[in-house]
Write an enzyme that holds these catalytic residues in place. Structure first.
Site, short mmCIF file in Angstrom:
data_model
loop_
_atom_site.label_atom_id
_atom_site.label_comp_id
_atom_site.label_asym_id
_atom_site.label_seq_id
_atom_site.Cartn_x
_atom_site.Cartn_y
_atom_site.Cartn_z
N LYS A 52 121.15 46.76 105.18
CA LYS A 52 119.88 46.10 105.49
C LYS A 52 118.82 46.46 104.44
O LYS A 52 118.09 45.59 103.96
CB LYS A 52 119.39 46.51 106.88
CG LYS A 52 120.19 45.88 108.01
CD LYS A 52 119.67 46.35 109.36
CE LYS A 52 120.46 45.73 110.50
NZ LYS A 52 119.94 46.16 111.83
N SER A 68 117.48 50.31 109.35
CA SER A 68 117.88 51.02 110.56
C SER A 68 118.79 50.12 111.38
O SER A 68 118.62 48.90 111.41
CB SER A 68 116.63 51.41 111.37
OG SER A 68 117.00 52.18 112.49
N ASP A 69 119.77 50.74 112.02
CA ASP A 69 120.66 50.00 112.90
C ASP A 69 121.05 50.92 114.04
O ASP A 69 121.15 52.14 113.85
CB ASP A 69 121.91 49.52 112.15
CG ASP A 69 122.67 48.49 112.95
OD1 ASP A 69 122.23 47.33 112.98
OD2 ASP A 69 123.69 48.84 113.56
N GLN A 70 121.26 50.35 115.21
CA GLN A 70 121.55 51.18 116.38
C GLN A 70 122.64 50.55 117.23
O GLN A 70 122.69 49.33 117.38
CB GLN A 70 120.29 51.35 117.22
CG GLN A 70 120.46 52.25 118.42
CD GLN A 70 119.19 52.34 119.24
OE1 GLN A 70 118.79 51.39 119.88
NE2 GLN A 70 118.56 53.50 119.19
N GLY A 105 121.45 54.59 112.80
CA GLY A 105 121.58 54.78 111.37
C GLY A 105 120.23 54.56 110.72
O GLY A 105 119.49 53.63 111.09
#
Length: 196
Positions: A52, A68-70, A105
């Site tokens: 991203k 950011s990733d979740q 992340g």
């Protein structure tokens, strides 16, 4: 200070980043979020956070870009966003009395130097035992259809929990600010800076 860009269209992440009182721009990255074969949840979120951030490099050539990733995991299975009332009720019915792990992340990408710093933050949520009526009441009150795990911890969702386990409650919402502040500091950006 280089321009700061949040690689996300999430209003939740934007609200969190505003807490640091730094000027920033938000832009939505277009990436393929399909998990790779045999990729663990922590590996997935770290990879996607970096993708991203890097996806916006061509638009912001001098920026520090935050990706950011979740994901939410229950008994080793990644839970998606419920999308509707029935699925939210089903998710919360499975989770009540049990615990889930949220893996977030985080990547800070310096476009000028092409250097990335990345990490994964884990936050555990322990749900209390909930009745079907309590679950339906909660889902109807907050309609958490766009939230993995079917709850909004910043609202009435906090009443669903027995306890929380983690270093940064912001991580649960999708952007671990304590760790982000550390990454920014390593990149030369001091959030608590004396005015000139």
């Amino acid at each position: 200070m280089p321009d700061l860009v949040l690689a996300s269209s999430s209003p939740y992440r934007q609200q969190l980043l505003q807490k640091l009182q730094l000027p920033f721009t938000s832009a939505s990255p277009e990436i393929d979020e399909t998990p790779l074969g045999h990729e663990s949840a922590p590996q997935l979120v770290e990879r996607l956070a970096c993708l991203k951030a890097q996806a916006l490099a061509h638009r912001f050539p001098q920026a520090l870009i935050i990706g950011s990733d979740q994901v939410c995991c229950h008994q080793g299975v990644i839970l998606g966003k419920p999308g509707n009332r029935e699925q939210a009720i089903q998710q919360l019915s499975q989770l009540q009395g049990d615990s889930v792990s949220f893996y977030t992340g985080l990547c800070l990408y310096n476009v000028a130097s092409q250097q990335s710093q990345s990490l994964v933050d884990e936050f555990k949520v322990h749900f209390r035992a909930l009745s079907p009526d309590q679950i339906r009441f909660y889902v109807d009150a907050e309609q958490p259809f766009d939230c993995a795990g079917s709850f909004k911890s910043e609202g009435l969702g906090i009443t669903l929990f027995q306890r929380l386990e983690g270093d940064d409650p912001n991580s649960l919402i999708g952007l671990p600010l304590i760790r982000l502040t550390e990454l920014l500091r390593q990149a030369g950006v001091e959030v608590l800076r004396a005015s000139a």
